[in-house]
Enzyme design. Structure first.
Site, PDB file in Angstrom:
ATOM      1  N   ASP A  59       0.835  -1.212   0.000  1.00 23.83           N
ATOM      2  CA  ASP A  59       0.000   0.000   0.000  1.00 23.83           C
ATOM      3  C   ASP A  59       0.867   1.259   0.000  1.00 23.83           C
ATOM      4  OD1 ASP A  59      -2.339  -1.489   0.049  1.00 23.83           O
ATOM      5  OD2 ASP A  59      -2.493  -1.451   2.231  1.00 23.83           O
ATOM      6  N   GLU A 237     -11.558  -2.177  -2.287  1.00 24.01           N
ATOM      7  CA  GLU A 237     -10.933  -1.342  -1.266  1.00 24.01           C
ATOM      8  C   GLU A 237      -9.827  -0.516  -1.911  1.00 24.01           C
ATOM      9  OE1 GLU A 237      -9.509  -4.169   1.564  1.00 24.01           O
ATOM     10  OE2 GLU A 237      -7.967  -4.971   0.235  1.00 24.01           O
TER      11      GLU A 237
END
Length: 397
Positions: A59, A237
């Site tokens: 991420d 997401e």
């Protein structure tokens, strides 16, 4: 022109050599590589391979400031790295937090999915606290005025879901407060926070002017950006929103992100159901957003921009977009797993690609020439491999 197979071989060998030099985990054995590929891959050579970021990251979040790149990633107190080029070398210069988050929830010492923005002389880092599979989550924010390793100020929670103050207000009663991203309306200057995963997927809420809290917390003006109806599990997401030539683009990751375990013979989803990067667009920052086929993102739509490819790149996601200008292109960056190295969460690498827009729709290219990132060698490779990869980039544009 060099073949894609030759370039794939160069990427595999280069990544392995990069790891052997001590930056990451040791490469997986040939047996585990082949075993993993046979389980998970229905791959394509249509998409270009990533430009190597030469850093381990899950991420990732990148900010370009004062002719440098700053990388934020999940980890102990949110590590910060600095580089002159997207290909590195990356040097850690500090952390966002100098202690555990002041929010008493989840992984207080190791927040994940940070997003940092610079506005009016201040850097704002939105970070996630949660635990896998839980909706007891929070998005916190910390600020600083410099990126020189000086301490940041932790302001605590912006939103909470599951438990905690404000979690009893819709949509926080149904959503999951993770994976924040930030966008400002080009016309009004109003700023918004996008967030969410699984459960009721991705939402957008207006921020207050100080960017430290949401506007009207008792009755937030929330809108839903994505949804997968008629499904019990909704794996969307990691949203991002960008702006280009009159359109707002909602980006997100769909599929299984992690916890792959080929050594124990499990953990892989059905082929094609691993992380992949999708997008939809709208003229309005608040939507509704549709994909290239005209399907609503609220009805499961989303055009795939990047996915597993060449039998070596697996489950790319956790993305962001660096905005370009008149002299430099937009850049899509993300983490991915290199099948020649391993499928563990800690094996995730930074990759990036230049974006080209066809009829207003973003596509990744094999171009590796960007402002401030066009001359860095691929670290850890012998000169013949660096030249090989560079030659492929030159002949493929």
């Amino acid at each position: 022109m060099l073949s894609n197979k030759l370039y794939t071989l160069a990427l595999v060998l280069g990544a392995a050599l990069f790891d052997i030099r001590g930056v990451g985990a040791a490469p997986a054995s040939q047996g585990s590589w082949n075993s993993g590929l046979s389980q998970v891959y229905e791959t394509t050579d249509r998409l270009p391979l990533p430009n190597l970021g030469n850093v381990i990251a899950h991420d990732p979040n990148i900010v370009q400031h004062d002719d440098h790149y700053y990388l934020f990633k999940g980890g102990h107190h949110v590590p910060i790295f600095k580089a002159d080029h997207l290909s590195g070398p990356w040097v850690q210069i500090g952390t966002v937090l100098d202690a555990n988050s002041i929010i008493d929830v989840g992984n207080r010492s190791r927040p994940w999915a940070p997003t940092t923005v610079f506005k009016d002389g201040t850097f704002y880092c939105y970070y996630t606290l949660s635990s896998p599979g839980s909706r007891d989550s929070a998005i916190g924010v910390a600020t600083t005025t410099t990126l020189d390793g000086s301490p940041w100020k932790d302001h605590g929670a912006v939103i909470r879901t599951g438990l905690g103050e404000g979690s009893d207000v819709f949509p926080f009663t149904e959503t999951n407060a993770i994976d924040a991203s930030f966008i400002t309306d080009q016309s009004s200057g109003k700023s918004y926070l996008n967030y969410g995963s699984f459960w009721h997927n991705i939402w957008q809420i207006p921020l207050s002017d100080d960017l430290l809290s949401i506007e009207a917390p008792k009755k937030p003006d929330a809108v839903q950006l994505t949804f997968m109806p008629d499904q019990h599990i909704r794996p969307e997401e990691g949203s991002w929103m960008s702006y280009h030539d009159g359109y707002y683009y909602t980006w997100f990751s769909r599929g299984k992100c992690c916890k792959f375990n080929p050594e124990k013979g499990g953990g892989f989803p059905d082929r094609g159901h691993e992380y992949n990067i999708r997008v939809g667009r709208s003229r309005d920052i608040r939507g509704p957003f549709v994909d290239k086929d005209g399907d609503s993102l609220l009805k499961g739509g989303g055009t795939i921009v990047y996915a597993s490819n060449h039998g070596v790149v697996y489950a790319p996601g956790g993305l962001g977009v660096l905005a370009g200008n008149d002299s430099s292109p937009d850049i899509l960056y993300y983490h991915y797993l290199n099948a020649s190295i391993g499928f563990k969460d800690g094996d995730a690498r930074l990759g990036w690609n230049v974006l080209n827009y066809q009829d207003g729709w973003p596509e990744v290219t094999s171009n590796s020439t960007v402002a401030n990132a066009n001359a860095a060698p691929i670290l850890g490779l012998p000169s013949w491999l660096t030249i090989l990869i560079g030659a492929h980039g030159q002949t493929s544009r």
